[in-house]
Design a protein around this motif. Structure first.
Motif, PDB file in Angstrom:
ATOM      1  N   ASP A 530       2.831  11.406  11.255  1.00  0.00           N
ATOM      2  CA  ASP A 530       2.806  10.601  12.472  1.00  0.00           C
ATOM      3  C   ASP A 530       2.087   9.277  12.232  1.00  0.00           C
ATOM      4  N   LEU A 531       2.557   8.561  11.215  1.00  0.00           N
ATOM      5  CA  LEU A 531       1.950   7.281  10.834  1.00  0.00           C
ATOM      6  C   LEU A 531       2.740   6.128  11.434  1.00  0.00           C
ATOM      7  N   GLN A 532       2.005   5.010  11.697  1.00  0.00           N
ATOM      8  CA  GLN A 532       2.652   3.828  12.254  1.00  0.00           C
ATOM      9  C   GLN A 532       2.984   2.789  11.188  1.00  0.00           C
ATOM     10  N   SER A 533       2.217   2.788  10.105  1.00  0.00           N
ATOM     11  CA  SER A 533       2.387   1.750   9.082  1.00  0.00           C
ATOM     12  C   SER A 533       2.341   2.391   7.708  1.00  0.00           C
ATOM     13  N   LEU A 534       3.201   1.850   6.810  1.00  0.00           N
ATOM     14  CA  LEU A 534       3.257   2.411   5.454  1.00  0.00           C
ATOM     15  C   LEU A 534       3.822   1.359   4.508  1.00  0.00           C
ATOM     16  N   GLY A 535       3.268   1.295   3.300  1.00  0.00           N
ATOM     17  CA  GLY A 535       3.759   0.372   2.286  1.00  0.00           C
ATOM     18  C   GLY A 535       3.811   1.050   0.934  1.00  0.00           C
ATOM     19  N   VAL A 536       4.764   0.631   0.106  1.00  0.00           N
ATOM     20  CA  VAL A 536       4.930   1.198  -1.232  1.00  0.00           C
ATOM     21  C   VAL A 536       4.965   0.056  -2.234  1.00  0.00           C
ATOM     22  N   VAL A 547       4.342  -4.592  -7.550  1.00  0.00           N
ATOM     23  CA  VAL A 547       5.231  -5.343  -6.676  1.00  0.00           C
ATOM     24  C   VAL A 547       5.473  -4.506  -5.416  1.00  0.00           C
ATOM     25  N   VAL A 548       5.217  -5.104  -4.246  1.00  0.00           N
ATOM     26  CA  VAL A 548       5.440  -4.409  -2.985  1.00  0.00           C
ATOM     27  C   VAL A 548       6.950  -4.330  -2.745  1.00  0.00           C
ATOM     28  N   ARG A 549       7.467  -3.062  -2.720  1.00  0.00           N
ATOM     29  CA  ARG A 549       8.912  -2.865  -2.656  1.00  0.00           C
ATOM     30  C   ARG A 549       9.393  -2.444  -1.272  1.00  0.00           C
ATOM     31  N   HIS A 550       8.520  -1.807  -0.477  1.00  0.00           N
ATOM     32  CA  HIS A 550       8.954  -1.347   0.852  1.00  0.00           C
ATOM     33  C   HIS A 550       7.749  -1.297   1.779  1.00  0.00           C
ATOM     34  N   VAL A 551       7.907  -1.777   3.029  1.00  0.00           N
ATOM     35  CA  VAL A 551       6.805  -1.820   3.987  1.00  0.00           C
ATOM     36  C   VAL A 551       7.334  -1.501   5.376  1.00  0.00           C
ATOM     37  N   SER A 552       6.389  -1.105   6.273  1.00  0.00           N
ATOM     38  CA  SER A 552       6.703  -0.893   7.682  1.00  0.00           C
ATOM     39  C   SER A 552       5.427  -1.108   8.475  1.00  0.00           C
ATOM     40  N   GLY A 553       5.582  -1.338   9.772  1.00  0.00           N
ATOM     41  CA  GLY A 553       4.428  -1.511  10.639  1.00  0.00           C
ATOM     42  C   GLY A 553       3.664  -2.780  10.334  1.00  0.00           C
ATOM     43  N   VAL A 554       2.327  -2.697  10.308  1.00  0.00           N
ATOM     44  CA  VAL A 554       1.478  -3.872  10.107  1.00  0.00           C
ATOM     45  C   VAL A 554       1.555  -4.402   8.683  1.00  0.00           C
ATOM     46  N   PHE A 555       2.173  -3.630   7.774  1.00  0.00           N
ATOM     47  CA  PHE A 555       2.255  -4.066   6.380  1.00  0.00           C
ATOM     48  C   PHE A 555       3.494  -4.908   6.082  1.00  0.00           C
TER      49      PHE A 555
END
Length: 1021
Positions: A530-536, A547-555
Motif C-alpha cells: 500500500d505504497l504511494q511512491s516508488l522508484g527503481v 540510472v533511474v529507470r522507473h518512478v511513480s508518485g513523488v519520485f
C-alpha cells in the motif's frame, strides 16, 4: 289350589288367575305361576289373559284361528332359532327341571339321543363334584334375568367337560322355561392352566437371571442360570458353550463331571452344531436313534453320555454366539414345544447376559481410556500454545486457560469473564464476520472456525484463529460452548509473503524484457505494501552509474537521472547492501526534486542484490504522521520487501542476461550472415553492401562507408556507403590510417572547431562522432570502414569489437575477390592452353584421315548448338565441346590399313575398328581435366535400342551428351562425301534420321534436332 301363604311356607309351586288394576285405572286378567325357592321368598311369572277372560266376551272363530296361527308361527320361529344355534342348546322346565328340548348340536356333543335327553333332569348332566353347588346356585338364580356360569358336565361316555353356560327364561305354553346355550371350554381352560404354569416357571427363571446379571462375573452368572434351568426343567444336567475362534468353549456346567466334558468342541459336529445350523431349539427324545451323535472313538477319553436332549441357540441380533443344552442321563424325557420355547427364552437371557458383560467390559475399558484421555488432554492443554475457552449459558460467562494471558499480554485481573466485555477485544472490522460465524454455527449445529484480530495488552492487534463448538443438554438445548484461539500472526505474515511472492513471480513470468519488468515490479510492491511512491534505479554496466529507470508518485522527477554508486543518495544502500530508512535519503531526494518532499514522507532504500552483486536500488515512499516516520515500515514489511527485492533482482538479472544473450546472438547472427556472404558470394559490392546493412541494423549508427586502397595510386577510393546524402562522403584519413594500422575515434566534432575539406563536410552534415577501422588482410591495408553518428557513441567494447569483426570480414571479402580475380585469370589462360591442345589433336586426326577432314569441327559446333537447344548447362556444354573434339581420339591406335581402307571393312576389320571407344577411355581417363568429357568419345556409338557398342547401353543408360552427339555424328556422316559414295541429300538424311528415332537415336533429341535443322545444318552448308 295352593295359596300363596302355603307356597311360601312349604316351598311348593303355585298357579292362579286374578284381576289387577293398571295405572290407567283399567283392569286386566292375568295368570300367575311361580314357586318358593326358599322360605318366605316367592317368584314367578304374570301372563296377560285379558282377551280370553274378558267378561261377556266370546272368541269368534276368526280370532281363535288367528291366535292359533300366531302361536304356531311363534313356535316355528322358536324352533328355527333353536336349531340354528351352532352350539348345544338345552331347554328345561323351570319348576320340574326336566329337559324339554335339545338341538342336534347337544345330541352330538353329549352323546345322548334326543329321547334320552327328554327323560333326563338337567341335574343329571352335572358332575358329582359340582351337583350340590349347582343346585344351590340354581335355587338362588333370579328367573327374570339372564345368567352366565362355568360348570363341569358329564357326557354319556363319562368324560368330564368344562362348559360355559349362558341361560335366559322364556314363557312357553304359559310356563317358564330356561334355555341354556352351552360352550365347551375344556381345551381353553387346559391351555390357560398350562400357560399359567409356564409363566410361573418363566417368572422364576427371569427373577433369577435378573438378580445375577451385572452383579457377578460372566462365568458365575451363567453357572447360576444353568442351575436354575436344571431345576426348572427337572433335568439331570445343563451345559452352556460359547463360540470362540470357530470352536465351542465350555462356559457353564451343572450335573456333569468336568472330566467327561471337553473344554472345547468343533462348531460343525454333534447336536450343538445342528442347533446352530437350524438357528432354533431342537429336542431328541432318544439320542441313541439320532444321526447327529458322533460315533465313540476308543482312542479318545470317555465322554458324557445321555439319552434325551434339548438345546437352543444363544442369539444376539440374529447372530448365534453359543448353545445351551439340557440332558437326561438314563430315562428318556419328552420336551414339549412349550419347554423348547421356555428354553429359548432362557438362552436369550443368557445371550443378553453375555452381551451385557461384553458391553460392561467395553464400558470399563472406555472409562479407563477416557480417564487417560482426560489426563493427556490436561497435559496437552497445559503444554499447548492455544488458549482454551468455555462459555456457560446459565451464567453467560467465559473462562480461559492460563495460556490466554501469554497470548494477549493481559493480566488475569484485566481479562473479564463477562462475555460482552471479552468480545470487546475483537477488532471492530472483524466483529460482524465473527458474529455471522456464530449464527451459522447455532443454526447448522456445526463447529465454527473464523479468523479475527484480537487486541493485545499494549494496544496492538494479533491475528488469531478462533474455533468453537456448542454442547447440548438432553433436551437438545445449548448449554455450553467450548473452543480455542490459536495465534496465526506468523502464518498470516508467511501467507502474505507467499501470496506476494506468488503474485510477483506470476506477473514476472508474463514479461521478458527489463523495460516490461520494471512497471510490473513497481505495481506488485506498491499493491502489496500500500505504497504511494516508488522508484527503481539500475546499474549501467558501461558507465557503472545508477540510472533511474522507473518512478511513480513523488519520485516522478527522478526519471532518467544518473547517480554515482558511491555518492549521494545511493551511497549508503550500495555501501552496506541492506535496506536503509534514513533522513539523508529524504533530504537528497527533496533537494533533487526541488522541495517536493516537504510533506512528512518516510523513504526506504532497498538494494537489488543478485548473486551477491548489487544491480540496482528501490526507493519506497510512504506518507506518515510527523512523529511516525521512524515506524513507517514494520519489521514484517521490511522482511517482505527484502524478499520481493530479491525476487525482483533475480528477475531483472535474468532479463538483463537474456537481453545480453539476445544482443550477442543477433551480433553473431549478423556475423554469420556476413561470413556466409563472404564465403559464397563472389560479387564484392553486394557483400560489402550487406555488411554495412548489418552494421547499421545492429548498432543503430546513422551512416557508414567502405573505402578500398589502391596500391598503384596509393589512394583510397569509395567502394560503397550507407546513410549519406549525395556529395557528403569524402576520402578517409589516408596516410595516417596506413601508418597507425588501428582504429581511430573522433568525438564532439560540432564543438571541436575542426575544419577543412574533410571534417567541414562532416560537421555540415550534422555528424558528431567518427570511428575508422582499417581493413587488414595478410598484414596488408586493403581499405577502411568508417562509421558516422549524429550523437555521442558510448565507449562500448561491444561496439568496437563488432566493428572490428565486420572490418575483418570486409578485408577477407576484398582479399578473396583479389585472389579470385587472379585465379580466374590463371584459369582462363590454362583452359585456353588445354583447348588449343585439344584442337591440335583434332586437326591431327583430320590430317590422318583426309576423307573426314573438317568433320570434327562441324560435329563439334553442331553438338554445341543442339545442346543449347536442349537447355544443357553452360559448364556441361564446355565439356561436351571437348568430348566432341576428341570423339575419334581412339582411332589414333587403329592401323592405317583399317582406318584408311578405301572399301568397306570386313568382319575382322570391324572388330578392330570398334575398339577405338575403349582406346579413347584409356587415353583420356588419366587426365582429370578431360574426365567430364569422356562420355562422348566412349559412348557415342551406343544405340537407343541397346544394339550399339562398346557396352550395349540402352535408352537413358546412355549419357545425355553421347545421345546428342550420336545424332550429329550420323547426320554429318550421311551428308558428307566419302571415297566410296556421294553425300546424301538433305531429304534422304532427314528420312533416315526420322526412321532411326527410337532405334539408334533418342526420340526426344531427334525431334529437337529435326525441328531446328535450319539452325544446326548451317555448318554443313
Amino acid at each position: 289350589m295352593v295359596t300363596l301363604r302355603q307356597a311360601a311356607v312349604s316351598g311348593m309351586p303355585f298357579q292362579f288367575e286374578a284381576r289387577i288394576l293398571t295405572a290407567l285405572g283399567t283392569t286386566k286378567s292375568v295368570r300367575v305361576v311361580g314357586d318358593a325357592p326358599r322360605p318366605n321368598l316367592l317368584r314367578g311369572f304374570i301372563t296377560d289373559c285379558t282377551l280370553a277372560k274378558s267378561p261377556g266376551h266370546k272368541l269368534t272363530e276368526i280370532e281363535r284361528k288367528a291366535l292359533e296361527t300366531e302361536r304356531e308361527d311363534a313356535e316355528i320361529r322358536h324352533r328355527e332359532l333353536f336349531e340354528g344355534v351352532p352350539l348345544p342348546v338345552i331347554s328345561y322346565d323351570w319348576f320340574s327341571r326336566r329337559i324339554l328340548d335339545v338341538n342336534q348340536q347337544a345330541v352330538d356333543h353329549y352323546g345322548y339321543s334326543k329321547d334320552e335327553f327328554l327323560r333326563m333332569l338337567i341335574s343329571e348332566l352335572w358332575c358329582d363334584e359340582i351337583a350340590q353347588e349347582s343346585d344351590l346356585r340354581l335355587n338362588r338364580m333370579d328367573p327374570t334375568k339372564p345368567s352366565h356360569v362355568e360348570e363341569r358336565h358329564v357326557r354319556k361316555d363319562g368324560t368330564v367337560i368344562e362348559v360355559d353356560v349362558s341361560s335366559h327364561v322364556i314363557s312357553m305354553q304359559r310356563k317358564p322355561v330356561r334355555v341354556l346355550v352351552v360352550r365347551d371350554i375344556t381345551d381353553r381352560n387346559r391351555f390357560e392352566r398350562d400357560l399359567q404354569v409356564s409363566n410361573e416357571r418363566l417368572k422364576s427363571l427371569t427373577r433369577v437371571t435378573g438378580a445375577v446379571i451385572g452383579s457377578l462375573p460372566l462365568a458365575e452368572q451363567v453357572q447360576l442360570m444353568a442351575e436354575q434351568v436344571r431345576v426348572a426343567f427337572n433335568v439331570d444336567a445343563c451345559v452352556v458353550r460359547l463360540i470362540r475362534e470357530d470352536e465351542l468353549y465350555l462356559l457353564a456346567n451343572v450335573g456333569v463331571s468336568f472330566d467327561l466334558l471337553p473344554e472345547r468342541i468343533p462348531c460343525n459336529v454333534g447336536l450343538p452344531a445342528r442347533v446352530m445350523r437350524e438357528g432354533a431349539p431342537i429336542t431328541i427324545f432318544d439320542t441313541r436313534d439320532s444321526d447327529d451323535m458322533p460315533a465313540p472313538d476308543p482312542s479318545q477319553p470317555a465322554r458324557y453320555t445321555f439319552v434325551s436332549y434339548a438345546g437352543a441357540p444363544l442369539t444376539v441380533k440374529d447372530r448365534i454366539i453359543g448353545v445351551i443344552g439340557v440332558f437326561m442321563h438314563a430315562e428318556p424325557k419328552f420336551f414339549s414345544n412349550d419347554d423348547l420355547a421356555h428354553l429359548q427364552i432362557v438362552a436369550n437371557n443368557m445371550a443378553v447376559a453375555v452381551l451385557n458383560h461384553e458391553l460392561y467390559e467395553q464400558l470399563r475399558a472406555h472409562k479407563a481410556t477416557l480417564e487417560a484421555s482426560e489426563e493427556r488432554l490436561r497435559l496437552v492443554t497445559d503444554a499447548s500454545t492455544d488458549a482454551i475457552w468455555e462459555w456457560d449459558r446459565d451464567s453467560d460467562t467465559l473462562s480461559w486457560s492460563d495460556r490466554v494471558y501469554d497470548l494477549l499480554g493481559l493480566l488475569p485481573t484485566v481479562l473479564s469473564p463477562q462475555r460482552r466485555k471479552t468480545f470487546g477485544l475483537v477488532h471492530p472490522d472483524d466483529r460482524m464476520a465473527f458474529f455471522a460465524a456464530l449464527i451459522r454455527h447455532v443454526r447448522k449445529k456445526t463447529p465454527f472456525r473464523v479468523e479475527l484480530r484480537l487486541r493485545h495488552g499494549d494496544g496492538s492487534y494479533g491475528v488469531y484463529e478462533a474455533y468453537g463448538k456448542l454442547i447440548y443438554d438432553k433436551r437438545d438445548r445449548p448449554c455450553r460452548m467450548v473452543g480455542s484461539i490459536h495465534d496465526i500472526s506468523d502464518r498470516v505474515q508467511r501467507d502474505r509473503e507467499l501470496e506476494a511472492v506468488a503474485a510477483i513471480s506470476l506477473a514476472l513470468r508474463e514479461v521478458e524484457t527489463t523495460s516490461e519488468m520494471l512497471p510490473v515490479i513497481s505495481q506488485q510492491i506498491a499493491r502489496t505494501l500500500d505504497l504511494q511512491s516508488l522508484g527503481v534505479g539500475l546499474v549501467d554496466p558501461d558507465s557503472d552509474d545508477v540510472v533511474v529507470r522507473h518512478v511513480s508518485g513523488v519520485f516522478e522527477g527522478l526519471s532518467g537521472l544518473r547517480f554515482e554508486k558511491h555518492g549521494g543518495m545511493v551511497a549508503n544502500v550500495f555501501g552496506e547492501a541492506e535496506a536503509k530508512l534514513a533522513e539523508a535519503l529524504r533530504s537528497d531526494l527533496s533537494t533533487i526534486l526541488n522541495g517536493v518532499l516537504k510533506t512528512p514522507t518516510a523513504v526506504l532504500g532497498v538494494p537489488l542484490v543478485a548473486r551477491g552483486e548489487v544491480i540496482g536500488v528501490l526507493w519506497l515512499g510512504k506518507t506518515v504522521d510527523p512523529g511516525a516516520v521512524g515506524e513507517a515500515f514494520s519489521s514484517g514489511e521490511s522482511r517482505l520487501l527484502g524478499i520481493l527485492a530479491e525476487i525482483a533482482a533475480a528477475s531483472l538479472r535474468r532479463a538483463a542476461l537474456r537481453e545480453r544473450t539476445e544482443f550477442h546472438l543477433k551480433r553473431l547472427h549478423s556475423l554469420s550472415i556476413v561470413h556466409a556472404t563472404v564465403s559464397e558470394n563472389l560479387d564484392l559490392r553486394t557483400t560489402l553492401d550487406m555488411l554495412l546493412d548489418q552494421l547499421r541494423l545492429q548498432t543503430g549508427i546513422h551512416a557508414a562507408a567502405i573505402h578500398l586502397f589502391d596500391e598503384k595510386s596509393g589512394m583510397f577510393r569509395l567502394e560503397t556507403s550507407i546513410g549519406f546524402e549525395v556529395g557528403v562522403v569524402v576520402p578517409p584519413l589516408g596516410r595516417d590510417l596506413i601508418l597507425n594500422r588501428h582504429r581511430s575515434r573522433l568525438e564532439e566534432l560540432q564543438e571541436s572547431g575542426t575544419r577543412g575539406r574533410r571534417f567541414g563536410t562532416m560537421i555540415a552534415a550534422g555528424f558528431e562522432t567518427y570511428l575508422a577501422v582499417p581493413l587488414i588482410a595478410n598484414e596488408n591495408i586493403l581499405g577502411v570502414l568508417e562509421i558516422y553518428h549524429k550523437a555521442e557513441l558510448p565507449q562500448n567494447v561491444d561496439l568496437d569489437n563488432f566493428a572490428e569483426m565486420l572490418a575483418s570480414q570486409a578485408a577477407i571479402a576484398v582479399d578473396n575477390t583479389n585472389l579470385l580475380k587472379s585465379l580466374r585469370t590463371a584459369n582462363r589462360e590454362l583452359t585456353a592452353a588445354y583447348d588449343a591442345t585439344i584442337e591440335g589433336w583434332a586437326r591431327a586426326l583430320d590430317l590422318r584421315d583426309h576423307e573426314t577432314e573438317g568433320h570434327t569441327r562441324r560435329v563439334t559446333e553442331m553438338t554445341v548448338d543442339l545442346a543449347k537447344l536442349m537447355d544443357v548447362p553452360p559448364q556441361e556444354i564446355s565439356h561436351m565441346r571437348r568430348g566432341a573434339l576428341l570423339h575419334d581420339i581412339g582411332k589414333m591406335a587403329i592401323p592405317d590399313s583399317v582406318l584408311l581402307k578405301a572399301g568397306e571393312l570386313d568382319q575382322s576389320e570391324w572388330v578392330v575398328m570398334r575398339r577405338h571407344p575403349g582406346i579413347a577411355l584409356d587415353l583420356l581417363e588419366p587426365v582429370s581435366f578431360l574426365k567430364p568429357a569422356i562420355d562422348i568419345p566412349f559412348c557415342h556409338h551406343e544405340k537407343w535400342d541397346g544394339t550399339g557398342y562398346p557396352r550395349g547401353l540402352k535408352g537413358k543408360q546412355i549419357p545425355l551428351s553421347a545421345r546428342i552427339f550420336a545424332v550429329i555424328d550420323v547426320w554429318d556422316a550421311l551428308r558428307s562425301d566419302r571415297p566410296y559414295r556421294k553425300g546424301w541429300s538433305r531429304e534422304q538424311a532427314v528420312h533416315f534420321i526420322r526412321v532411326q528415332a527410337g532405334r539408334h537415336f533418342d526420340p526426344e533429341i531427334t525431334e529437337v534436332f529435326l525441328s531446328n535443322l535450319e539452325t544446326i545444318d548451317r555448318w554443313i552448308r
